[in-house]
Design a protein around this motif. Sequence first.
Motif, PDB file in Angstrom:
ATOM      1  N   VAL A  93       1.066  -1.278  -0.127  1.00  0.00           N
ATOM      2  CA  VAL A  93       0.016  -0.122  -0.013  1.00  0.00           C
ATOM      3  C   VAL A  93       0.894   1.318   0.051  1.00  0.00           C
ATOM      4  CG1 VAL A  93      -1.852   1.283   1.344  1.00  0.00           C
ATOM      5  CG2 VAL A  93      -1.933  -1.205   1.267  1.00  0.00           C
ATOM      6  N   ARG A  94       0.715   2.225  -0.937  1.00  0.00           N
ATOM      7  CA  ARG A  94       1.602   3.367  -1.160  1.00  0.00           C
ATOM      8  C   ARG A  94       0.980   4.547  -0.471  1.00  0.00           C
ATOM      9  NH1 ARG A  94       1.185   3.260  -7.292  1.00  0.00           N
ATOM     10  NH2 ARG A  94      -1.145   2.591  -6.427  1.00  0.00           N
ATOM     11  N   VAL A  95       1.801   5.294   0.563  1.00  0.00           N
ATOM     12  CA  VAL A  95       1.199   6.303   0.920  1.00  0.00           C
ATOM     13  C   VAL A  95       2.012   7.576   0.707  1.00  0.00           C
ATOM     14  CG1 VAL A  95       0.910   7.339   3.340  1.00  0.00           C
ATOM     15  CG2 VAL A  95       0.604   4.936   2.957  1.00  0.00           C
ATOM     16  N   SER A  96       1.430   8.485   0.183  1.00  0.00           N
ATOM     17  CA  SER A  96       2.077   9.893   0.153  1.00  0.00           C
ATOM     18  C   SER A  96       1.782  10.746   1.211  1.00  0.00           C
ATOM     19  CB  SER A  96       1.434  10.676  -1.218  1.00  0.00           C
ATOM     20  OG  SER A  96       1.962  12.046  -1.298  1.00  0.00           O
ATOM     21  N   LEU A  97       3.209  11.317   1.770  1.00  0.00           N
ATOM     22  CA  LEU A  97       3.081  12.107   2.951  1.00  0.00           C
ATOM     23  C   LEU A  97       4.404  13.059   2.978  1.00  0.00           C
ATOM     24  CD1 LEU A  97       3.842   9.689   6.060  1.00  0.00           C
ATOM     25  CD2 LEU A  97       4.681   9.344   3.592  1.00  0.00           C
ATOM     26  N   PRO A  98       4.359  14.168   3.942  1.00  0.00           N
ATOM     27  CA  PRO A  98       5.392  15.094   4.122  1.00  0.00           C
ATOM     28  C   PRO A  98       6.760  13.938   4.754  1.00  0.00           C
ATOM     29  CG  PRO A  98       3.433  15.857   4.880  1.00  0.00           C
ATOM     30  CD  PRO A  98       3.095  14.630   4.551  1.00  0.00           C
ATOM     31  N   VAL A 123       4.356   1.107   1.969  1.00  0.00           N
ATOM     32  CA  VAL A 123       5.543   1.980   0.734  1.00  0.00           C
ATOM     33  C   VAL A 123       5.305   3.610   1.095  1.00  0.00           C
ATOM     34  CG1 VAL A 123       6.254   2.362  -1.524  1.00  0.00           C
ATOM     35  CG2 VAL A 123       5.464   0.107  -0.640  1.00  0.00           C
ATOM     36  N   LEU A 124       6.073   4.164   1.825  1.00  0.00           N
ATOM     37  CA  LEU A 124       6.279   5.684   2.184  1.00  0.00           C
ATOM     38  C   LEU A 124       6.871   6.332   0.963  1.00  0.00           C
ATOM     39  CD1 LEU A 124       6.990   5.656   5.955  1.00  0.00           C
ATOM     40  CD2 LEU A 124       4.598   5.592   4.648  1.00  0.00           C
ATOM     41  N   LEU A 125       5.945   7.379   0.325  1.00  0.00           N
ATOM     42  CA  LEU A 125       6.428   8.138  -0.868  1.00  0.00           C
ATOM     43  C   LEU A 125       6.568   9.718  -0.157  1.00  0.00           C
ATOM     44  CD1 LEU A 125       3.839   7.046  -3.451  1.00  0.00           C
ATOM     45  CD2 LEU A 125       6.245   6.068  -2.967  1.00  0.00           C
ATOM     46  N   ALA A 126       7.579   9.776   0.277  1.00  0.00           N
ATOM     47  CA  ALA A 126       7.961  11.054   1.128  1.00  0.00           C
ATOM     48  C   ALA A 126       8.378  12.215   0.453  1.00  0.00           C
ATOM     49  CB  ALA A 126       8.905  10.647   2.270  1.00  0.00           C
ATOM     50  N   PHE A 130       2.860  16.721  -3.955  1.00  0.00           N
ATOM     51  CA  PHE A 130       1.571  15.885  -3.775  1.00  0.00           C
ATOM     52  C   PHE A 130       1.632  14.807  -4.960  1.00  0.00           C
ATOM     53  CE2 PHE A 130      -1.405  19.168  -2.063  1.00  0.00           C
ATOM     54  CZ  PHE A 130      -0.605  19.198  -0.874  1.00  0.00           C
ATOM     55  N   ALA A 131       1.658  13.390  -4.610  1.00  0.00           N
ATOM     56  CA  ALA A 131       1.440  12.427  -5.225  1.00  0.00           C
ATOM     57  C   ALA A 131      -0.189  12.590  -5.784  1.00  0.00           C
ATOM     58  CB  ALA A 131       1.476  10.920  -4.784  1.00  0.00           C
ATOM     59  N   GLU A 137      -0.966   7.380  -8.462  1.00  0.00           N
ATOM     60  CA  GLU A 137       0.635   7.570  -7.990  1.00  0.00           C
ATOM     61  C   GLU A 137       0.851   7.131  -6.597  1.00  0.00           C
ATOM     62  OE1 GLU A 137       1.818  11.277 -11.133  1.00  0.00           O
ATOM     63  OE2 GLU A 137       1.986  11.474  -8.827  1.00  0.00           O
ATOM     64  N   ALA A 138      -0.319   7.171  -5.691  1.00  0.00           N
ATOM     65  CA  ALA A 138      -0.351   6.477  -4.310  1.00  0.00           C
ATOM     66  C   ALA A 138      -1.898   6.222  -3.919  1.00  0.00           C
ATOM     67  CB  ALA A 138      -0.024   7.799  -3.265  1.00  0.00           C
ATOM     68  N   ASP A 139      -1.852   5.263  -2.788  1.00  0.00           N
ATOM     69  CA  ASP A 139      -3.269   4.732  -2.680  1.00  0.00           C
ATOM     70  C   ASP A 139      -3.847   5.672  -1.516  1.00  0.00           C
ATOM     71  OD1 ASP A 139      -2.866   2.430  -4.231  1.00  0.00           O
ATOM     72  OD2 ASP A 139      -1.430   1.602  -2.669  1.00  0.00           O
ATOM     73  N   ILE A 140      -2.841   6.150  -0.721  1.00  0.00           N
ATOM     74  CA  ILE A 140      -3.424   7.036   0.323  1.00  0.00           C
ATOM     75  C   ILE A 140      -2.476   8.376   0.268  1.00  0.00           C
ATOM     76  CG2 ILE A 140      -3.754   7.121   2.835  1.00  0.00           C
ATOM     77  CD1 ILE A 140      -3.876   3.964   2.877  1.00  0.00           C
TER      78      ILE A 140
END
Length: 286
Positions: A93-98, A123-126, A130-131, A137-140
């Motif tokens: 699960v991909r998460v976009s966050l600061p 999976v953290l997309l830091a 914004f994704a 590009e991200a799930d959450i």
Amino acid sequence: MDWEDLRFFLVLSRCGSLSAAARALDVDHATVGRRIAALEASLGLRLIDRLPRSRPLTEDGAAIAAAAERMEALAEEVLRRSRGASLTLSGAVRVSLPPVLATLCVAPRIETLRRLHPQLKLVLLASASFAALDRGEADIAIRMSRPEEPDAVARRVGAMRFRLYASRDSAARPAEEWAFVGFDESLGHLAQQLWLRKIAGGRKIVFEANDLFAQQAAARAGAGAAALPTFMGDEDDALVSLPIEPEPPKRDLWLIAYPDLRRSPAVRAVMDFLADCIHAEPRLRP
């Protein structure tokens, strides 16, 4: 008609030139040219004007591009629904966050999620940018602003508070001699950066970075005062909080996902975990 030709044309319509479209698609510009020519041949329409440095759309091309945008949106909806239906309590699960939340709030608690759901991978997309959830590009996402995607569902799960921090040596100087550390122009629109520039007034911003950890390091080294999240600055023994009026702005934290994906057990589990991570930090509570 080859649907892949239409996808190439849609990218070209957004980019405006063969070279820019080729970079976006990670192919050479000749491939883009061949795809566009094939689409024009299959439709019997001229879609672009071939100028030396650009490829503006013809009237027919603009109409086709608008239809292709709608088709792409429908395709993304199909993919989101299929992904939401296929995800169980396993997989990624991909998460976009600061980055500051990824490093200081979520990553240190990852073992909790692993114990509860050992087959689930986070999976953290830091990134400060914004994704695009609507493009998969991200799930959450966790963001410090309401979602821009019209169909996304969001709930406020916390708030990030800021203070002005500096090294002890910097803090000992008269206020009129303070220097400052902040974001670069790419993030100059952020509320905390606008506040920093306002309170700095005629005093210098001597160092800029698009990363809070770099700003923290510069403040620790005595370069100047930085507006940092309280859960970051309060824990740094090398920094002290500076009294300043008006106080820095508070930024709400929003947990965001699409309804199709929220039905997935894996996405629901990760969303609950992320909310728990934020609630576990007293300085991030609403």
